[in-house]
Design a protein around this motif. Structure first.
Motif, PDB file in Angstrom:
ATOM      1  N   SER A 147       0.836  -1.208   0.000  1.00 45.14           N
ATOM      2  CA  SER A 147       0.000   0.000   0.000  1.00 45.14           C
ATOM      3  C   SER A 147       0.865   1.249   0.000  1.00 45.14           C
ATOM      4  O   SER A 147       1.974   1.255   0.502  1.00 45.14           O
ATOM      5  CB  SER A 147      -0.895   0.025   1.243  1.00 45.14           C
ATOM      6  OG  SER A 147      -1.803  -1.043   1.207  1.00 45.14           O
ATOM      7  N   LEU A 148       0.335   2.308  -0.534  1.00 46.29           N
ATOM      8  CA  LEU A 148       1.069   3.560  -0.563  1.00 46.29           C
ATOM      9  C   LEU A 148       1.275   4.102   0.848  1.00 46.29           C
ATOM     10  O   LEU A 148       0.389   4.013   1.703  1.00 46.29           O
ATOM     11  CB  LEU A 148       0.310   4.601  -1.389  1.00 46.29           C
ATOM     12  CG  LEU A 148       0.163   4.307  -2.879  1.00 46.29           C
ATOM     13  CD1 LEU A 148      -0.753   5.336  -3.535  1.00 46.29           C
ATOM     14  CD2 LEU A 148       1.527   4.316  -3.537  1.00 46.29           C
ATOM     15  N   ASP A 192       1.370   7.145   1.976  1.00 48.47           N
ATOM     16  CA  ASP A 192       0.421   8.189   2.368  1.00 48.47           C
ATOM     17  C   ASP A 192      -0.898   7.591   2.839  1.00 48.47           C
ATOM     18  O   ASP A 192      -1.510   8.079   3.791  1.00 48.47           O
ATOM     19  CB  ASP A 192       0.158   9.147   1.205  1.00 48.47           C
ATOM     20  CG  ASP A 192       1.359   9.999   0.867  1.00 48.47           C
ATOM     21  OD1 ASP A 192       2.248  10.136   1.731  1.00 48.47           O
ATOM     22  OD2 ASP A 192       1.408  10.527  -0.255  1.00 48.47           O
ATOM     23  N   TYR A 193      -1.342   6.545   2.164  1.00 46.23           N
ATOM     24  CA  TYR A 193      -2.579   5.879   2.542  1.00 46.23           C
ATOM     25  C   TYR A 193      -2.446   5.246   3.928  1.00 46.23           C
ATOM     26  O   TYR A 193      -3.336   5.374   4.769  1.00 46.23           O
ATOM     27  CB  TYR A 193      -2.939   4.827   1.498  1.00 46.23           C
ATOM     28  CG  TYR A 193      -4.178   4.039   1.823  1.00 46.23           C
ATOM     29  CD1 TYR A 193      -5.430   4.629   1.738  1.00 46.23           C
ATOM     30  CD2 TYR A 193      -4.094   2.717   2.222  1.00 46.23           C
ATOM     31  CE1 TYR A 193      -6.572   3.912   2.039  1.00 46.23           C
ATOM     32  CE2 TYR A 193      -5.225   1.993   2.526  1.00 46.23           C
ATOM     33  CZ  TYR A 193      -6.465   2.597   2.443  1.00 46.23           C
ATOM     34  OH  TYR A 193      -7.581   1.884   2.755  1.00 46.23           O
TER      35      TYR A 193
END
Length: 76
Positions: A58-59, A61-62
């Protein structure tokens, strides 16, 4: 030796506190902190609960946003 080094640092501040009163006060505050990994363990626990093994890519930032929302009990 950590104990010997710590004793020397404390002794130095004890002998020089009148020369650097503000720094001596800050040093007393810093030296009073107890090292702990509780906060980082709490974050890793939240990560595991929120994302699990399937979402390792997952990114960032997420992940960061999700943890901040979850940890601070805020909703969009």
């Amino acid at each position: 030796d950590v104990k010997e080094f710590s004793d020397k640092v404390f002794k130095w501040w004890q002998n020089h506190h009148s020369e650097f009163p503000t720094w001596a006060k800050a040093a007393r505050m810093v030296f009073s902190f107890t090292p702990s990994s509780a906060a980082s363990e709490r974050v890793f626990s939240l990560l595991k609960q929120l994302f699990g093994d399937q979402q390792l890519s997952s990114l960032m930032d997420y992940i960061q946003g999700s943890i901040m929302l979850n940890y601070n009990d805020r909703a969009l």
